[in-house]
Design a protein around this motif. Structure first.
Motif, PDB file in Angstrom:
ATOM      1  N   GLU A  46       0.830  -1.193   0.000  1.00  0.00           N
ATOM      2  CA  GLU A  46       0.000   0.000   0.000  1.00  0.00           C
ATOM      3  C   GLU A  46       0.870   1.250   0.000  1.00  0.00           C
ATOM      4  OE1 GLU A  46      -2.565  -0.205   3.309  1.00  0.00           O
ATOM      5  OE2 GLU A  46      -3.552  -2.055   2.666  1.00  0.00           O
ATOM      6  N   GLY A  47       0.261   2.340  -0.356  1.00  0.00           N
ATOM      7  CA  GLY A  47       0.979   3.600  -0.358  1.00  0.00           C
ATOM      8  C   GLY A  47       0.909   4.261  -1.721  1.00  0.00           C
ATOM      9  N   THR A  48       1.530   5.403  -1.821  1.00  0.00           N
ATOM     10  CA  THR A  48       1.530   6.148  -3.080  1.00  0.00           C
ATOM     11  C   THR A  48       2.826   5.927  -3.820  1.00  0.00           C
ATOM     12  OG1 THR A  48       2.429   8.091  -1.973  1.00  0.00           O
ATOM     13  CG2 THR A  48       0.019   7.927  -2.090  1.00  0.00           C
ATOM     14  N   GLU A  49       2.750   6.050  -5.123  1.00  0.00           N
ATOM     15  CA  GLU A  49       3.944   5.898  -5.951  1.00  0.00           C
ATOM     16  C   GLU A  49       4.726   7.203  -6.008  1.00  0.00           C
ATOM     17  OE1 GLU A  49       2.934   4.541  -9.790  1.00  0.00           O
ATOM     18  OE2 GLU A  49       2.215   2.575  -9.115  1.00  0.00           O
ATOM     19  N   SER A  50       6.073   7.070  -6.047  1.00  0.00           N
ATOM     20  CA  SER A  50       6.935   8.240  -6.196  1.00  0.00           C
ATOM     21  C   SER A  50       8.272   7.786  -6.765  1.00  0.00           C
ATOM     22  CB  SER A  50       7.133   8.964  -4.856  1.00  0.00           C
ATOM     23  OG  SER A  50       7.789   8.109  -3.944  1.00  0.00           O
ATOM     24  N   ASN A  51       9.008   8.711  -7.284  1.00  0.00           N
ATOM     25  CA  ASN A  51      10.322   8.421  -7.847  1.00  0.00           C
ATOM     26  C   ASN A  51      11.403   8.637  -6.800  1.00  0.00           C
ATOM     27  OD1 ASN A  51       9.290   7.864 -10.439  1.00  0.00           O
ATOM     28  ND2 ASN A  51       9.285  10.048 -10.949  1.00  0.00           N
ATOM     29  N   ILE A  52      12.340   7.707  -6.744  1.00  0.00           N
ATOM     30  CA  ILE A  52      13.470   7.809  -5.822  1.00  0.00           C
ATOM     31  C   ILE A  52      14.760   7.756  -6.641  1.00  0.00           C
ATOM     32  CG2 ILE A  52      14.696   6.738  -3.905  1.00  0.00           C
ATOM     33  CD1 ILE A  52      12.067   5.568  -2.992  1.00  0.00           C
ATOM     34  N   THR A  53      15.658   8.661  -6.386  1.00  0.00           N
ATOM     35  CA  THR A  53      16.958   8.678  -7.049  1.00  0.00           C
ATOM     36  C   THR A  53      18.031   8.326  -6.039  1.00  0.00           C
ATOM     37  OG1 THR A  53      16.237  10.392  -8.596  1.00  0.00           O
ATOM     38  CG2 THR A  53      18.620  10.047  -8.358  1.00  0.00           C
ATOM     39  N   VAL A  54      18.817   7.276  -6.346  1.00  0.00           N
ATOM     40  CA  VAL A  54      19.908   6.842  -5.485  1.00  0.00           C
ATOM     41  C   VAL A  54      21.214   7.135  -6.213  1.00  0.00           C
ATOM     42  CG1 VAL A  54      20.956   4.918  -4.258  1.00  0.00           C
ATOM     43  CG2 VAL A  54      18.470   5.061  -4.453  1.00  0.00           C
ATOM     44  N   LYS A  55      22.117   7.851  -5.562  1.00  0.00           N
ATOM     45  CA  LYS A  55      23.371   8.247  -6.186  1.00  0.00           C
ATOM     46  C   LYS A  55      24.562   7.797  -5.367  1.00  0.00           C
ATOM     47  CE  LYS A  55      21.774  12.498  -8.472  1.00  0.00           C
ATOM     48  NZ  LYS A  55      22.004  13.972  -8.578  1.00  0.00           N
ATOM     49  N   LYS A  56      25.650   7.489  -6.079  1.00  0.00           N
ATOM     50  CA  LYS A  56      26.960   7.350  -5.475  1.00  0.00           C
ATOM     51  C   LYS A  56      27.830   8.434  -6.086  1.00  0.00           C
ATOM     52  CE  LYS A  56      27.713   2.592  -3.956  1.00  0.00           C
ATOM     53  NZ  LYS A  56      28.584   1.394  -4.132  1.00  0.00           N
ATOM     54  N   PRO A  57      28.018   9.538  -5.398  1.00  0.00           N
ATOM     55  CA  PRO A  57      28.791  10.633  -5.997  1.00  0.00           C
ATOM     56  C   PRO A  57      30.240  10.223  -6.245  1.00  0.00           C
ATOM     57  CG  PRO A  57      28.376  11.056  -3.677  1.00  0.00           C
ATOM     58  CD  PRO A  57      27.549   9.859  -4.048  1.00  0.00           C
ATOM     59  N   VAL A  58      30.717  10.515  -7.438  1.00  0.00           N
ATOM     60  CA  VAL A  58      32.092  10.219  -7.846  1.00  0.00           C
ATOM     61  C   VAL A  58      32.761  11.533  -8.228  1.00  0.00           C
ATOM     62  CG1 VAL A  58      33.538   9.034  -9.538  1.00  0.00           C
ATOM     63  CG2 VAL A  58      31.504   7.914  -8.645  1.00  0.00           C
ATOM     64  N   PRO A  59      33.965  11.784  -7.767  1.00  0.00           N
ATOM     65  CA  PRO A  59      34.648  13.037  -8.140  1.00  0.00           C
ATOM     66  C   PRO A  59      34.742  13.180  -9.656  1.00  0.00           C
ATOM     67  CG  PRO A  59      35.881  11.869  -6.438  1.00  0.00           C
ATOM     68  CD  PRO A  59      34.803  10.939  -6.890  1.00  0.00           C
TER      69      PRO A  59
END
Length: 339
Positions: free
Chosen positions: A16-29
């Motif tokens: 249950e719940g609402t849909e949303s977009n999630i962005t997962v990042k691994k910052p690289v120099p």
């Protein structure tokens, strides 16, 4: 993506719940040049203020075994790492070399030593230069590359310029190796190219042609070169190659004028090969004296007659895999070369 509560227990989704977009990042120099050393990705070259230019400040190392992780600092031997240098100018290349990382600028060479973050250090820099990272190649424990004043050999401590006999000024270089020779496609400022081959065993340069290569790769000791749309095998083939060799200026350490009567050549010539002999005095026009086309290992006599001068030179133009073992001249000397 797994979800955990504040107690560290995994939370199951109930659907249950609402849909949303999630962005997962691994910052690289933002690194301009990279290499791999001891199971880490190393890099350098960070833009300043987003202007697209590369400045020399930080050198980065990824977490051990994780080339996308540059942000783990837990005090462990597997952590990522970064260090800074204070010399001016932008980075121009990086290479894994022996037990260290070598980082190049236009006027400096930096070393990074150590095997874990607690021991990584940048203890010194030496004067040197590299103007094109694509020219950096290691052969038998020596780094070769293009600098501001030509091509250099670097053994980790001292620099040696190896291109004193080259007469052109090159602004770009793309290089590769078959494990023995250094293949360098060298570009002038007008983008014209010379494919040059350096043999470290003899300290000799040879010009192959004017093909403009954009990269090289070695497979099973064969070197391949890529141009705009084509691929060439450079270290194979059985074609007869045309070649030419010109002697130094022979003065015979005397001020007297001199000339040559005979030239003796000991050659090893395979069938189908040939050698043509030329001479000139005091930088004048070359004069042809004959062509040798006898195969086998033997000594050949070439009669020569030309005006005397302060110095003379000999040129041999050939076809095929000829070996020149010895050369001897009969010379007479006359009056002093006085004006």
């Amino acid at each position: 993506v797994r979800l955990y509560n504040k107690n560290g227990k995994a939370v199951e989704w109930n659907g249950e719940g609402t849909e949303s977009n999630i962005t997962v990042k691994k910052p690289v120099p933002n690194m301009r040049y990279v290499c791999v050393h001891n199971n880490r990705l190393w890099g350098c070259g960070e833009p300043k203020d987003g202007d697209g230019k590369q400045y020399g400040e930080f050198i980065y190392a990824s977490k051990l075994g994780d080339p996308f992780n540059f942000n783990t600092f837990q005090g462990l031997s597997t952590d990522s790492w970064y260090g800074s240098v204070g010399t001016e100018g932008e980075f121009t290349g990086i290479a894994a070399y022996r037990n260290m990382i070598v980082v190049f600028k236009r006027n400096y060479i930096h070393h990074v030593y150590g095997d874990m973050p607690s021991s990584f250090s940048i203890p010194k820099q030496i004067a040197g230069s590299c103007i094109d990272y694509r020219s950096i190649v290691e052969i038998d424990g020596i780094l070769y590359y293009l600098g501001k004043k030509g091509y250099y050999a670097y053994n980790g401590g001292t620099l040696q310029r190896i291109s004193d006999n080259l007469t052109q000024i090159y602004t770009e270089g793309v290089a590769g190796t078959d494990g023995v020779k250094y293949y360098a496609c060298s570009y002038r400022a007008d983008k014209s190219a010379d494919l040059l081959v350096y043999d470290p065993r003899y300290g000799l340069w040879h010009r192959e042609d004017d093909t403009g290569f954009v990269g090289f790769v070695t497979v099973d000791q064969d070197i391949y070169g890529a141009t705009d749309g084509k691929m060439y095998l450079l270290s194979g083939g059985t074609e007869d190659v045309e070649w030419s060799v010109t002697s130094k200026r022979f003065t015979l350490d005397t001020m007297m004028r001199k000339a040559v009567n005979q030239i003796y050549l000991r050659l090893d010539m395979p069938p189908g090969s040939k050698v043509t002999v030329y001479t000139r005095a005091d930088g004048g026009e070359w004069k042809e004296w004959g062509t040798i086309e006898e195969d086998g290992f033997r000594t050949h006599r070439v009669p020569v007659r030309f005006r005397d001068g302060d110095y003379y030179q000999i040129r041999l133009d050939g076809m095929g895999d000829v070996t020149i073992h010895d050369m001897e001249t009969e010379v007479y000397a006359g009056a002093y070369n006085v004006r």
